[in-house]
Design an enzyme around this catalytic site. Structure first.
Site, mmCIF file in Angstrom:
data_model
loop_
_atom_site.group_PDB
_atom_site.id
_atom_site.type_symbol
_atom_site.label_atom_id
_atom_site.label_comp_id
_atom_site.label_asym_id
_atom_site.label_seq_id
_atom_site.Cartn_x
_atom_site.Cartn_y
_atom_site.Cartn_z
ATOM 1 N N ASP A 12 5.595 13.010 -3.871
ATOM 2 C CA ASP A 12 5.039 13.096 -2.517
ATOM 3 C C ASP A 12 5.114 14.535 -1.989
ATOM 4 O O ASP A 12 5.982 15.303 -2.391
ATOM 5 C CB ASP A 12 5.814 12.153 -1.595
ATOM 6 C CG ASP A 12 5.057 11.864 -0.308
ATOM 7 O OD1 ASP A 12 3.824 12.101 -0.259
ATOM 8 O OD2 ASP A 12 5.695 11.409 0.659
ATOM 9 N N ASN A 60 -3.983 4.698 -1.100
ATOM 10 C CA ASN A 60 -4.598 6.036 -1.119
ATOM 11 C C ASN A 60 -6.126 5.985 -1.192
ATOM 12 O O ASN A 60 -6.802 6.964 -0.863
ATOM 13 C CB ASN A 60 -4.065 6.886 -2.286
ATOM 14 C CG ASN A 60 -2.612 7.306 -2.116
ATOM 15 O OD1 ASN A 60 -1.899 7.520 -3.100
ATOM 16 N ND2 ASN A 60 -2.143 7.435 -0.879
#
Ligand code: IPE
Ligand code: IPE
Ligand code: MG
Length: 245
Positions: A12, A60
């Site tokens: 991330d 996503n």
């Protein structure tokens, strides 16, 4: 230092890394791909057996189209460029997630990479692509339902093992250690079933800054943990996994 047998990473912070430098988010993803190379190499060197990287979640897909398309192109390029290196280093390539949602060009690179690395035995590298833990569990339930409908399975025989065997991770042991970078302390739909007894380590580094030093710091922290698996005494073998296979 104990080395996890199966290491899972939530990569991330690519976007924040780029924004901090006044760069477009995709520049962060490009830099993140370099981290993947570094970390894969270091894990193999240290003797990690399985490395699983969260690269793209089912959620996503909801990002702006430009970012999703750029990520898919980057992925395609990464697979094309890295496959020879994986073969040379004995790394077997694997994917988990809903492949059907990926563009055809990416699926072709995945198939090629899997084929070319099929005989590699040094380490298994799994990319979680279009992956969501809930989606994976729902798809496993659907597989079981079909087997029952077709008379190949009795509902009485469903237990943790039969269920694990229908997950995308059927051939992987459960992770011993999960690392999440960039300071966020959540699972974000990654390996919900498989992380039941994994140790969790959070690193403040954004993924593009994450390298050998940060990896070894995480392993040092992992080495200090006492894994009990619900029992009374700590298991000394840190690379031991429960559940799964
Ligand atoms: C991780 O970086 C990579 C993907 C999720 C594809 P992010 O893109 O989530 O970066 P941040 O968290 O916005 O900084
Ligand atoms: C998790 O990161 C998914 C990947 C690293 C591929 P996200 O950036 O998508 O997760 P949230 O939104 O911070 O929970
Ligand atoms: Mg993020």
């Amino acid at each position: 230092m104990d080395i996890p047998y199966h290491l899972a990473i939530i990569m991330d912070g690519n976007g924040r890394w780029a924004e901090k430098r006044m760069l477009p988010r995709i520049a962060g993803h490009r830099e993140g791909a370099k981290s993947v190379r570094r970390v894969v190499e270091e894990c193999r060197r240290l003797g990690v057996g399985y490395l699983t990287l969260y690269a793209f979640s089912t959620e996503n897909w909801g990002r702006p189209r430009g970012e999703v398309e750029a990520l898919m192109r980057l992925l395609e390029q990464f697979l094309r460029e890295e496959t020879p290196q994986m073969v040379a280093n004995g790394i077997r390539f694997n994917v988990i997630g809903d492949m059907q949602r990926l563009p055809e060009a990416v699926r072709q690179e995945i198939t090629a990479a899997r084929k070319k690395t099929a005989d590699c035995h040094e380490m298994v590298l799994t990319l979680a692509l279009s992956y969501g833990g809930r989606d994976e569990i729902a798809r496993a339930a659907r597989r079981l339902a079909v087997e029952i409908e077709e008379g190949r399975l009795d509902s009485q025989d469903i237990d943790e093992n039969t269920f694990s065997g229908r997950l995308d991770t059927a051939d992987l042991p459960d992770p011993d250690l999960l690392i999440r970078t960039s300071g966020e302390k959540r699972i974000s739909n990654f390996l919900l079933w498989q992380l039941a007894y994994s140790e969790l380590v959070f690193s403040e580094a954004h993924w593009p800054e994450f390298g050998g030093t940060e990896l070894r710091a995480a392993f040092e922290e992992f080495s200090r943990r006492k894994r009990r698996f619900g029992l009374l005494r700590a298991k000394t073998e840190k690379g031991l996994s429960v559940g799964g296979r």
